[in-house]
Design an enzyme around this catalytic site. Structure first.
Site, PDB file in Angstrom:
ATOM      1  N   GLY A 255       0.818  -1.209   0.000  1.00 56.20           N
ATOM      2  CA  GLY A 255       0.000   0.000   0.000  1.00 56.20           C
ATOM      3  C   GLY A 255       0.843   1.246   0.000  1.00 56.20           C
ATOM      4  N   ASP A 256       1.823   1.271   0.849  1.00 50.98           N
ATOM      5  CA  ASP A 256       2.624   2.477   0.898  1.00 50.98           C
ATOM      6  C   ASP A 256       4.093   2.164   1.110  1.00 50.98           C
ATOM      7  OD1 ASP A 256       0.252   3.168   3.438  1.00 50.98           O
ATOM      8  OD2 ASP A 256       1.742   1.593   3.470  1.00 50.98           O
TER       9      ASP A 256
END
Lengths: 726, 726
Positions: free
Chosen positions: A315-316
């Site tokens: 996701g990040d």
């Protein structure tokens, strides 16, 4: 709505202690087959016995806070540049941390300032000799003598991070309680050894876990935090928090030269991903990647030996483990999980090579910021889902999942029904596609940027984004030029190439159209790469020999040799940057007979005025905003070139992009089965299963005629948001 | 309306054969005292005997067409760059004149191509060795061998102008008949001698002429003309048409280095006035100026010896004789005539030094493009007049005049009445002001640009202008940022300074506020001058010690050392140029308590979004467009700085500028007699005559309260467009 009770599941469900009944209910309704814990939740014992895969989250660098508290020398460090101070006298005092969060940063007193810090005159960019400044340990300040009056000075210093960015975010935004979490840097061999030991113990004590879901292997994304604990700089894919004296020393040994503090703070620009990367910084990234791959590989191997599979949540935090890197496959992960809010994010997950299972983690999280009274979480979810579905038709996706507190989601029955429907649609998708790929229009599309493949399907943030304050800071809402989102749902084979690729390997013969899109100066447009004659030659030759070139926003922008658009000769136009104001503006004449003009429906959004004007006589203007060119076409040799001033995402724009790419690929006279020309409806044909799909993006009923694979024209009528299979 | 029949005249009236009665009638009604002929008209014999001054137009370089036809070697020449050709093979052919007007240009076969021309690879900017190209005289083309494939090549060649730009314009636009006029270059001694002889004869044969009205001494403004005889490049104040081999040789002898063809074509930018001038080009301008002053001085002396006065019409052709040059006064002219369409043009006429009489030549010309059925010439005239009146209140003007065909004007009785009223107002102005200057707010305002004084009150064309197609190409209608027009009617002492002034002489102590306004890269903003630490130091010190700094559009813009706005530290902000997109946008908070906020009336026009964001914590945001800063204020040391995103001309904006300058000068607590705070009404007080004026810009009645010079508050009510004296 059909029921799919008999089918195998395909969804990962978050669990929550005390919500066991809800979990079991939704496990069925949402066709789940996997349970996960996550930050802020833990796995109830009763559920851990369930007949399902169990994902357990593992963020090793944050796992042992006791050790972190004992060893500040192993905390994540980074270079920060103090905010410049103007010399109002010859002796000036700089408090390095002025303007930065004192809760998050400390001056790193493990690294000798005279060795690892740097003071610069920022007006002349000269390094101030270490003899002319001193660090006062007691006062935690730098004193510079012999300063030049009214010049600006700044010190680049190494800061120790005593509060992890994610922990800080959750404490400040989501009101999470508990201690301030610190992150450890496994680059230090002693620290790495300790973390390995910790992980071995963890594996032993988590017998029910079938999949280790790693969220961060070693380093976080970059968030710089101001003195009011507000975010002041963010780079979700930046390498700014990977630094330590030890790593810098090893880098020098390996690469034969030393990086300086300035290589990291970059005059205050911090090597933002949107900037054209320097060769030195790319070397640093390679260095970090090699370390992370080695460390992550060790962890994955341990998990495998313990009989568990491994997943990484991308996701990040994916510094060093970006799946488009060739080195990524060395890690040995089994599952890629991506946070997916739109088509671009979906393609970022689905388009990398490797045989990993792909799982999309959808937004919104079941968190109180969205799941609060008066808010309808279905609005955000449906907005995302309509974009994601388009992109799913282009590349196979294996699984879906959610995160957060089920108890919150369960208060919104309308949302529960909505996810039931999403999951049902996903199940049909799996059934009809069998993980095969849909048919594409001939000719590969290449997106050319300074990053190329390594940053495939990374959103090309536009300048307009800087002036848009989204309602939630953690969720991207893209404004301004956004070609990638338009492209993510179109039936073309897409790859991302870099200027270095062109210089090293030329342009592959299977590439039919090259796109260059982005603001001037950005890595996306290419900046100083356009200062290379060999790049210009390669692209002119590509088009002259029959290729298509699409420029959006500031394609080939670099001020030199009488041009701002270095390929202005191919496009037949130029941008006004206050250097050509004497060139006389002739009233723009639109060519209404052009193929592309006939594809306009009046709803296209060309964003801001382009400040671009025609320079060649034989340019075809398709659309203009006043005298600002918005869409032009030109023949160049045997090829074609199109300029688009801006392409924000809308379905009208996406369909326009499809027509542009078809024209650039000289495919406009071909017959393409299951190719939609309706703005709101995408179609796809899966030759391996013989199935076709039509999906309605809009909340209105739509109808269209489309040629099927047998050459018959079909009339298709769709209900609002309907996704139908044929 | 009052009558002024008893007063002395103050207007120059154009004459026309066959319209003697009209002339005599208007001579009275319009309070004329002078008659003039002009291009396209001649002086009727009967009128030449009238008791009035007689202006006779003299354009010596066009006066003897027979000589021009005999001597092509003396025609005006210029360097042109051929439109670049892409090498599709190793041998390429360039037709230098491709894309240029064949009616206007010929290749100059008096100058040896191998000596005076240049071929460049425009992709690498390398000069191609003369051994690798040849000029084919018969085919009038250049052949280049050994070209690099897909590189662009262009030849810079010397063109001879066989049709004068003005003659061409009048033939093509105003349908003037007659032969194509050629212009001679008096730089050649033989040509100069001939023209002097011609002028001596002219003086002898024009006994009735009392004033010789020169329109061009030596060189024209620049108009480049395309192959369809359309204008493709214009620079009304450019030096592009001053070149000859002889002058280039003399330049080398005097300055000790040779200019190259590239110095003139400037990669195709042609040293546009809006560009930051190079030192080399400035040397060339000095060289040309010295020649023109010498030649013009000789002509003026001849006229004086013949008992005549001299005037120069500065409407457009003033190359080498710009009145703000110190050398201008050496010419010895008696009257400056300026074409005046707005306040800036008026100030350009009135603000130069020297004791010349100033005469404003108003628009519109009495020509068929305006004086045609269905058009109302009063609209343009009134729009101009309302702007000009504001500026007239600031600096004294001596005379007014018109041009064109009186027979045309006489078909519009409403226009005749309008001019009668304009002239009556001008007469009152002369009577009440007695050519004295109105009172100013303390503290001089300096406008800082790359040109400084030499280009005082020259319109700072903005990028937006490039995308505006005016209804008439010869008349400027300024769109976009236009601070100068706002400033032209405000009660401040104004001067124009350059970066070189600051480096050489520092900032004069009587300067209270410095303005930097213009697009990035332009001469107005300053471009590479902002790369000089000494400039930054001087301005930071100026503000820190109490000065005011106003930046509009792209002040101090130059990408270097981590800043785009080099004085962003003073303004407290930065512009987004795709290098800082990771800096987090905090929602902009307007300070409603600020002095400047209270001056906003909701009608201000800040033009385009600025892409500028706050960088300092202590900045006061006064206005924003979304998150784009439009107006900010900040204290810096003892001084103040204001940023304005854009300032198009409107009366609301002009009054806002007044408030900004008052605040920057720290004059906001002072009492200023006859200072208007009403957007549509300007006031002025003339201490030497004790008179005050209020003038209504608008077509509505307006009322305001204003403090008079005795400290009394006066209520003033004005009719639409009224100009009243007190």
């Amino acid at each position: 709505m059909t029921t799919h009770a008999s089918r195998k599941g395909h969804m990962t469900l978050p669990v929550e202690t005390g919500q066991e009944d809800v979990v079991l209910d939704l496990f069925q309704r949402w066709q789940a087959d996997t349970l996960r814990d996550s930050d802020g939740t833990t796995m109830p014992d009763s559920l851990a016995q369930q007949d399902s895969d169990i994902y357990s989250v593992m963020c090793l660098v944050r796992a042992d806070q006791e050790f972190a508290n004992l060893h500040p020398e192993y905390l994540h460090r980074k270079y920060l540049m103090s905010f410049p101070v103007t010399a109002m006298s010859e002796d000036i005092v700089i408090q390095p941390l002025d303007g930065y969060s004192k809760d998050k940063y400390e001056l790193d007193d493990d690294s000798d300032p005279k060795t690892w810090w740097e003071v610069r005159n920022r007006t002349t960019n000269e390094v101030v000799s270490p003899e002319l400044w001193a660090f006062d340990t007691a006062k935690q300040q730098v004193v510079v003598s012999n300063a030049t009056l009214y010049h600006e000075y700044a010190v680049t210093f190494m800061a120790r991070q005593v509060w992890d960015s994610v922990s800080m975010y959750n404490a400040l935004t989501n009101d999470w309680k508990g201690p301030r979490i610190k992150s450890l840097d496994p680059y230090h061999p002693e620290c790495r050894a300790h973390l390995i030991k910790h992980f071995a113990h963890w594996l032993e004590t988590h017998p029910n876990t079938s999949v280790v879901r790693f969220t961060t292997f070693a380093f976080l994304f970059v968030i710089d935090t101001g003195e009011k604990n507000q975010d002041i700089y963010r780079d979700w894919t930046g390498y700014g928090e990977t630094v330590s004296p030890r790593a810098l020393q090893d880098f020098e040994e390996r690469f034969g030269y030393a990086l300086t503090p300035e290589d990291f703070v970059d005059a205050g620009y911090y090597n933002g991903t949107y900037k054209v990367p320097s060769k030195r910084y790319q070397d640093w990234m390679t260095f970090v990647q090699d370390f992370v791959v080695d460390f992550a590989g060790e962890l994955v191997e341990m998990a495998h030996k313990a009989g568990k599979k491994t997943a990484m949540f991308q996701g990040d935090h994916w510094i060093g483990t970006e799946p488009f890197l060739a080195s990524y496959q060395k890690i040995g992960l089994d599952i890629n999980i991506g946070a997916v809010e739109d088509g671009v994010a979906l393609r970022r997950l689905t388009d990398s090579s490797g045989d990993q299972v792909r799982e999309a983690r959808f937004y919104p999280y079941f968190f109180p910021d969205v799941f609060r009274e008066g808010n309808d979480p279905v609005i955000e979810s449906m907005s995302n889902w309509t974009k994601i579905r388009r992109a799913m038709l282009q590349k196979p996706l294996d699984r879906i999942g959610y995160g957060g507190y089920l108890s919150l989601a369960n208060k919104f029955p309308h949302f529960i029904d909505h996810v039931t429907e999403v999951s049902a649609q996903f199940g049909e998708y799996l059934e009809h596609t069998q993980r095969t790929e849909s048919q594409k229009i001939p000719g590969k599309i290449a997106v050319l940027s300074a990053w190329g493949k390594t940053r495939s399907w990374l959103q090309n943030q536009a300048r307009d984004q800087r002036f848009y304050v989204p309602p939630r800071p953690d969720v991207m809402e893209f404004v301004g030029n956004n070609l990638l989102e338009c492209l993510s749902g179109l039936p073309f084979e897409v790859e991302f190439i870099s200027f270095d690729d062109i210089a090293d390997k030329g342009i592959s013969s299977d590439i039919k159209v090259i796109i260059n899109t982005g603001d001037a100066n950005s890595a996306w447009s290419g900046g100083e790469h356009w200062d290379k004659p060999e790049v210009l030659v390669a692209l002119r030759k590509f088009v002259a020999q029959g290729g298509g070139l699409l420029g959006v926003c500031d394609p080939s922008a670099y001020q030199k040799n009488g041009r701002y658009f270095q390929l202005g000769d191919v496009f037949g136009l130029e941008k006004e940057t206050a250097l050509t104001m004497g060139r006389v503006a002739m009233p723009v004449q639109v060519n209404r007979d052009h193929y592309l003009f006939k594809q306009l429906n009046g709803s296209m959004d060309f964003g801001n005025p382009s400040y671009v004007y025609p320079q060649a006589d034989d340019i075809d203007v398709i659309a203009a905003q006043g005298q600002h060119l918005a869409l032009t076409a030109r023949e160049y040799g045997q090829g074609r070139a199109v300029y688009l001033g801006n392409l924000p995402f809308s379905m009208d724009n996406a369909r326009l992009l499809q027509h542009v790419l078809v024209w650039l690929g000289q495919n406009e006279n071909g017959e393409h089965a299951w190719l939609s020309s309706h703005p709101d409806v995408d179609c796809a044909y899966f030759p391996e299963t013989g199935k076709a799909a039509a999906v309605n993006f809009s909340d209105e009923p739509q109808s269209l005629e489309v040629l099927d694979h047998l050459g018959n024209l079909r009339l298709i009528q769709l209900k609002p948001y309907e996704w139908r299979w044929f």
